[in-house]
Design a protein around this motif. Sequence first.
Motif, PDB file in Angstrom:
ATOM      1  N   LEU A   4       1.057  -1.070  -0.034  1.00 17.63           N
ATOM      2  CA  LEU A   4       0.110   0.062   0.028  1.00 17.63           C
ATOM      3  C   LEU A   4       0.999   1.230   0.026  1.00 17.63           C
ATOM      4  O   LEU A   4       1.808   1.212   0.808  1.00 17.63           O
ATOM      5  N   VAL A   5       0.837   1.978  -0.711  1.00 20.00           N
ATOM      6  CA  VAL A   5       1.596   3.254  -0.969  1.00 20.00           C
ATOM      7  C   VAL A   5       0.974   4.427  -0.464  1.00 20.00           C
ATOM      8  O   VAL A   5      -0.186   4.904  -0.688  1.00 20.00           O
ATOM      9  N   MET A   6       1.249   4.972   0.686  1.00 15.89           N
ATOM     10  CA  MET A   6       0.938   6.044   1.488  1.00 15.89           C
ATOM     11  C   MET A   6       2.020   7.470   1.402  1.00 15.89           C
ATOM     12  O   MET A   6       3.070   7.148   1.285  1.00 15.89           O
ATOM     13  N   ASP A   7       1.228   8.593   1.508  1.00 16.55           N
ATOM     14  CA  ASP A   7       2.136   9.850   1.443  1.00 16.55           C
ATOM     15  C   ASP A   7       2.477   9.862   3.038  1.00 16.55           C
ATOM     16  O   ASP A   7       1.929   9.308   3.772  1.00 16.55           O
ATOM     17  N   GLN A  10      -0.358  10.154   5.535  1.00 16.11           N
ATOM     18  CA  GLN A  10      -1.161   8.991   5.596  1.00 16.11           C
ATOM     19  C   GLN A  10      -2.105   8.675   4.653  1.00 16.11           C
ATOM     20  O   GLN A  10      -3.318   8.132   4.864  1.00 16.11           O
ATOM     21  N   ARG A  11      -2.091   9.521   3.720  1.00 20.69           N
ATOM     22  CA  ARG A  11      -3.183   9.211   2.628  1.00 20.69           C
ATOM     23  C   ARG A  11      -2.839   8.227   1.500  1.00 20.69           C
ATOM     24  O   ARG A  11      -1.595   8.037   1.150  1.00 20.69           O
ATOM     25  N   LEU A  12      -3.934   7.427   1.372  1.00 17.71           N
ATOM     26  CA  LEU A  12      -3.336   6.221   0.267  1.00 17.71           C
ATOM     27  C   LEU A  12      -3.288   6.871  -1.159  1.00 17.71           C
ATOM     28  O   LEU A  12      -4.172   7.555  -1.669  1.00 17.71           O
ATOM     29  N   LEU A  13      -2.118   6.488  -1.701  1.00 21.56           N
ATOM     30  CA  LEU A  13      -1.701   6.972  -3.205  1.00 21.56           C
ATOM     31  C   LEU A  13      -2.111   6.060  -4.226  1.00 21.56           C
ATOM     32  O   LEU A  13      -2.220   5.980  -5.338  1.00 21.56           O
ATOM     33  N   THR A  34       7.917   9.861  -9.862  1.00 20.24           N
ATOM     34  CA  THR A  34       9.266   8.955  -8.885  1.00 20.24           C
ATOM     35  C   THR A  34       8.950   9.072  -7.618  1.00 20.24           C
ATOM     36  O   THR A  34       8.837  10.199  -7.371  1.00 20.24           O
ATOM     37  N   TYR A  35       9.146   7.979  -6.591  1.00 26.14           N
ATOM     38  CA  TYR A  35       8.802   8.270  -5.328  1.00 26.14           C
ATOM     39  C   TYR A  35       9.955   7.536  -4.586  1.00 26.14           C
ATOM     40  O   TYR A  35      10.814   6.829  -4.972  1.00 26.14           O
ATOM     41  N   ALA A  36      10.405   8.174  -3.500  1.00 27.31           N
ATOM     42  CA  ALA A  36      11.556   7.684  -2.516  1.00 27.31           C
ATOM     43  C   ALA A  36      10.879   7.048  -1.268  1.00 27.31           C
ATOM     44  O   ALA A  36      10.068   7.804  -0.762  1.00 27.31           O
ATOM     45  N   VAL A  37      11.150   5.916  -0.896  1.00 29.45           N
ATOM     46  CA  VAL A  37      10.493   5.199   0.103  1.00 29.45           C
ATOM     47  C   VAL A  37      11.308   5.652   1.448  1.00 29.45           C
ATOM     48  O   VAL A  37      12.459   5.737   1.481  1.00 29.45           O
ATOM     49  N   LYS A  50       2.767  -5.019   2.869  1.00 30.78           N
ATOM     50  CA  LYS A  50       3.584  -3.993   3.553  1.00 30.78           C
ATOM     51  C   LYS A  50       2.956  -2.549   2.953  1.00 30.78           C
ATOM     52  O   LYS A  50       2.367  -2.243   2.188  1.00 30.78           O
ATOM     53  N   ARG A  51       3.256  -1.757   3.922  1.00 32.26           N
ATOM     54  CA  ARG A  51       2.566  -0.127   3.702  1.00 32.26           C
ATOM     55  C   ARG A  51       3.881   0.653   3.383  1.00 32.26           C
ATOM     56  O   ARG A  51       4.840   0.511   4.284  1.00 32.26           O
ATOM     57  N   LEU A  52       4.018   1.348   2.466  1.00 30.33           N
ATOM     58  CA  LEU A  52       5.293   2.088   1.999  1.00 30.33           C
ATOM     59  C   LEU A  52       4.816   3.499   2.446  1.00 30.33           C
ATOM     60  O   LEU A  52       3.598   4.163   2.127  1.00 30.33           O
ATOM     61  N   MET A  53       5.628   4.309   3.203  1.00 35.97           N
ATOM     62  CA  MET A  53       5.402   5.647   3.289  1.00 35.97           C
ATOM     63  C   MET A  53       6.305   6.306   2.365  1.00 35.97           C
ATOM     64  O   MET A  53       7.721   6.012   2.329  1.00 35.97           O
ATOM     65  N   VAL A  54       6.039   7.144   1.258  1.00 33.99           N
ATOM     66  CA  VAL A  54       6.808   7.625   0.183  1.00 33.99           C
ATOM     67  C   VAL A  54       6.661   9.209   0.279  1.00 33.99           C
ATOM     68  O   VAL A  54       5.830   9.796   0.669  1.00 33.99           O
TER      69      VAL A  54
END
Length: 70
Positions: A4-7, A10-13, A34-37, A50-54
């Motif tokens: 799950l990709v989150m900013d 904590q908003r779902l992207l 492009t995102y950085a974890v 897993k939940r990624l904060m990016v």
Amino acid sequence: MDYLVMDTHQRLLGTLRRTSPLNVGDTFTSGNLTYAVVNIEWRPDQSNLKRLMVIPLQKPVAAPVPSETP
């Protein structure tokens, strides 16, 4: 691996599916961004999710070329 990709607010992207695992500091491209974890969270009872904060990365701005004056 499913993510799950989150900013950082904590908003779902969106979601992301990869065959190789991601680590903090890795970058990936989704669509035209492009995102950085910056953080990875997971729960033991959901080991395959897993939940990624990016944070989004901007393309580097090219330095201006100095003009020649006669």
